[in-house]
Design a protein around this motif. Structure first.
Motif, short mmCIF file in Angstrom:
data_model
loop_
_atom_site.label_atom_id
_atom_site.label_comp_id
_atom_site.label_asym_id
_atom_site.label_seq_id
_atom_site.Cartn_x
_atom_site.Cartn_y
_atom_site.Cartn_z
N PHE A 29 2.43 1.92 7.42
CA PHE A 29 1.98 0.79 7.89
C PHE A 29 0.38 0.51 7.58
CE2 PHE A 29 5.30 1.80 10.89
CZ PHE A 29 6.31 0.72 10.65
N LYS B 42 0.10 12.67 9.50
CA LYS B 42 0.00 11.43 10.02
C LYS B 42 -1.65 11.08 10.53
CE LYS B 42 1.63 8.49 13.77
NZ LYS B 42 2.89 8.01 14.12
N THR C 269 -1.31 3.87 9.12
CA THR C 269 -0.27 4.68 10.22
C THR C 269 1.05 5.13 9.30
OG1 THR C 269 -1.15 3.37 11.88
CG2 THR C 269 0.86 4.49 12.26
N VAL C 270 1.28 6.27 9.30
CA VAL C 270 2.66 6.88 8.91
C VAL C 270 3.47 6.96 10.08
CG1 VAL C 270 3.72 8.99 7.95
CG2 VAL C 270 1.38 8.63 7.43
N GLY C 271 4.56 5.92 9.61
CA GLY C 271 5.90 5.53 10.37
C GLY C 271 6.93 6.78 10.23
N LEU D 84 9.31 11.80 20.69
CA LEU D 84 8.38 11.16 21.58
C LEU D 84 8.02 9.73 21.18
CD1 LEU D 84 6.11 14.23 22.25
CD2 LEU D 84 7.86 13.41 23.67
N SER D 85 7.67 9.05 22.05
CA SER D 85 7.02 7.82 21.58
C SER D 85 6.05 7.78 20.48
CB SER D 85 6.34 7.18 22.86
OG SER D 85 6.02 5.81 22.62
N GLY D 86 6.53 7.03 19.39
CA GLY D 86 5.55 6.78 18.41
C GLY D 86 5.96 7.74 17.07
N SER D 87 7.08 8.54 17.26
CA SER D 87 7.70 9.65 16.46
C SER D 87 8.01 8.82 15.24
CB SER D 87 8.42 10.55 17.19
OG SER D 87 9.61 9.86 17.58
N GLY D 88 8.52 7.78 15.43
CA GLY D 88 9.31 6.83 14.60
C GLY D 88 10.54 6.43 14.42
N LYS D 89 11.14 6.69 15.57
CA LYS D 89 12.67 6.36 15.92
C LYS D 89 12.95 4.94 15.46
CE LYS D 89 12.42 7.55 20.22
NZ LYS D 89 10.92 7.71 20.40
N SER D 90 12.23 4.23 16.19
CA SER D 90 12.51 2.58 15.83
C SER D 90 12.50 2.31 14.37
CB SER D 90 11.66 1.71 16.76
OG SER D 90 11.90 1.83 18.08
N THR D 91 11.43 2.97 13.83
CA THR D 91 11.03 2.54 12.25
C THR D 91 12.19 3.04 11.57
OG1 THR D 91 8.67 2.90 12.70
CG2 THR D 91 9.30 3.21 10.34
N ARG E 163 15.28 0.77 11.95
CA ARG E 163 14.77 -0.74 11.22
C ARG E 163 15.10 -0.52 9.79
NH1 ARG E 163 9.82 -1.07 14.89
NH2 ARG E 163 10.83 -2.08 16.92
N GLU F 5 17.58 2.69 22.16
CA GLU F 5 17.06 2.83 23.39
C GLU F 5 18.01 1.99 24.34
OE1 GLU F 5 14.83 5.08 24.69
OE2 GLU F 5 13.50 5.42 23.41
N1 LIG Z 1 4.72 -2.89 12.64
C1 LIG Z 1 3.76 -1.91 12.46
N2 LIG Z 1 2.66 -2.07 12.33
C2 LIG Z 1 2.01 -1.08 12.41
N3 LIG Z 1 2.07 0.31 12.82
C3 LIG Z 1 3.33 0.55 13.03
C4 LIG Z 1 4.51 -0.72 13.22
N4 LIG Z 1 5.48 -0.25 13.78
C5 LIG Z 1 5.34 0.98 13.94
N5 LIG Z 1 4.31 1.44 13.76
C6 LIG Z 1 3.61 2.82 13.90
O1 LIG Z 1 4.59 3.62 13.63
C7 LIG Z 1 4.69 4.74 14.28
C8 LIG Z 1 6.15 5.03 14.44
O2 LIG Z 1 6.48 4.04 15.55
P1 LIG Z 1 7.93 3.49 16.27
O3 LIG Z 1 7.95 2.35 16.93
O4 LIG Z 1 8.87 4.04 15.00
O5 LIG Z 1 8.01 4.81 17.33
P2 LIG Z 1 9.22 5.10 18.23
O6 LIG Z 1 9.66 6.49 18.00
O7 LIG Z 1 10.29 4.11 18.27
O8 LIG Z 1 8.25 5.15 19.81
P3 LIG Z 1 8.92 4.67 21.29
O9 LIG Z 1 9.47 5.67 21.75
O10 LIG Z 1 7.60 4.38 21.69
O11 LIG Z 1 9.77 3.32 20.87
C9 LIG Z 1 3.67 4.62 15.50
O12 LIG Z 1 2.65 5.41 15.30
C10 LIG Z 1 3.48 3.07 15.52
O13 LIG Z 1 2.16 2.93 15.95
#
Ligand SMILES: Nc1ncnc2c1ncn2[C@@H]1O[C@H](COP(=O)(O)OP(=O)(O)OP(=O)(O)O)[C@@H](O)[C@H]1O
Ligand SMILES: [Mg+2]
Length: 342
Positions: free
Chosen positions: A13, A30, A40-42, A61-68, A71, A189
């Motif tokens: 990102f 990262k 930011t490395v997603g 954990l939060s921010g580890s990249g699950k939602s990325t 998607r 989630e």
């Molecule tokens: N649209 C975006 N722009 C910039 N950075 C992003 C974007 N989406 C995700 N990130 C970054 O990518 C990394 C992974 O984010 P992601 O949302 O995939 O985490 P997650 O594991 O789903 O966390 P959570 O448990 O909080 O939902 C994070 O460091 C986040 O800040």
């Protein structure tokens, strides 16, 4: 080839992902990339194969990249590098109409915040996916009714989302996702906002449905107990990297590193471990050597918590049988204790 193939995905990102990508490929992590480039490395070189019909859980954990990661499966975002295919079809090559059809027909999505349409009642929410596919009212309401009943909401067809509890809203979310009969369910989630008891009910409901439907489910959670309960396999992400993929028992018995170990520390081993991973394996040929007709006998998928009570009650060595009724192992009290305490 597996049904869903994710190959060497990097997602960076920021305004100039290519520069950061080079650093990532050269081995920078990262934190380093953020410090050096502000990017930011997603996801960092993630490859995964997901089989048709399995419940595949992604945790971290939060921010580890699950939602990325999830998607990338509905192509809400495109990778900086890498490929994603479904049934051999490259979804990154799809044009907009093909992509829309792919999302509508082959994917069902369930979100943490339910994502229901507030001005539509339960029936119209569940029928929504069919409506945008152009299904006529009678057929779509018939299909929706079936799913409303299936998730235990018969009688609530005319209610609006704000008239339902969180658990009921998520049942609507699940019915809506299933109503179009998608091949794949993406659940990010999906149960995390629910109270613990309701959450556990929804997990049971999903497992019951899955036992009949055999959908390919990609389920995201940060909760290991939920992952262990639902997952046929679990992938664990850390800072955008995949640190381990395995069956629940493999994750518990052989955590890949300290990060995974920290997740698994507080797990109820009695509920996760099965006879087959606790028993002392018999070598072929020795199966019949000590036939004791009074000895307790269990299946190889019996949970450790049930083995504990059998062991306590009988005090005897337990025989473990596989699905074909071959004796494949023995469990004595020492094995029970060491499996519980490791
Ligand atoms: N649209 C975006 N722009 C910039 N950075 C992003 C974007 N989406 C995700 N990130 C970054 O990518 C990394 C992974 O984010 P992601 O949302 O995939 O985490 P997650 O594991 O789903 O966390 P959570 O448990 O909080 O939902 C994070 O460091 C986040 O800040
Ligand atoms: Mg997330």
């Amino acid at each position: 080839m597996s049904y869903i193939e994710i190959r060497n995905i990097f997602k960076i990102f920021g305004p100039d992902p290519e520069g950061a990508l080079e650093l990532a490929r050269a081995g920078s992590d990262k934190d380093e990339i953020l410090t050096k480039t502000g990017h930011t490395v997603g996801l960092h070189d993630v490859s995964l194969s997901i089989e048709q019909g399995e419940t595949f859980v992604v945790m971290g954990l939060s921010g580890s990249g699950k939602s990325t990661l999830i998607r990338h499966l509905n192509r809400l975002i495109d990778p900086t590098a890498g490929s994603v295919s479904f049934g051999g079809e490259d979804i990154l090559a799809m044009d907009i109409p093909a992509l829309n059809a792919f999302r509508r027909k082959r994917l069902g999505m369930v979100f943490q915040r339910f994502g229901l349409l507030p001005h539509r009642n339960v029936m119209d929410n569940v029928a929504y996916g069919l409506e945008i596919q152009g299904t006529d009212r009678k057929s779509r309401e018939a299909a929706a009714s079936k799913w409303i009943e299936r998730v235990g909401l018969a009688g609530y067809e005319a209610k609006f989302p704000d008239q339902l509890s969180g658990g009921m809203q998520q049942r609507v979310g699940l019915a809506r996702a299933l109503a179009t009969d998608p091949e794949v369910l993406l659940m990010d989630e999906a149960f995390s906002a629910l109270d613990p008891l309701i959450r556990s009910d929804m997990q049971d409901e999903l497992m019951k449905l899955q036992a009949e439907l055999h959908k390919t489910i990609v389920f995201i959670t940060h909760d290991l107990d939920e992952a262990l309960k639902l997952g046929d396999r679990i992938a664990i992400l850390k800072d955008g990297k995949l640190v381990q993929v395995g069956r629940p028992e493999e994750i518990i018995l052989h955590p890949a590193d300290d990060y995974v170990q920290a997740f698994t520390r507080d797990v109820n081993r009695g509920r996760v471990l099965r006879a087959r991973s606790v028993m002392q394996r018999l070598t072929p040929g020795s199966e019949r050597s000590e036939d004791d007709s009074n000895a307790p006998v269990i299946r190889d998928d019996t949970r450790l918590e049930d083995i504990v009570s059998i062991s306590l009650k009988t005090g005897q060595t337990i025989s473990v049988m596989d699905r074909d009724d071959n004796r494949v192992g023995l469990i004595d009290r020492d094995q029970v204790i060491s499996a519980l305490s490791r």
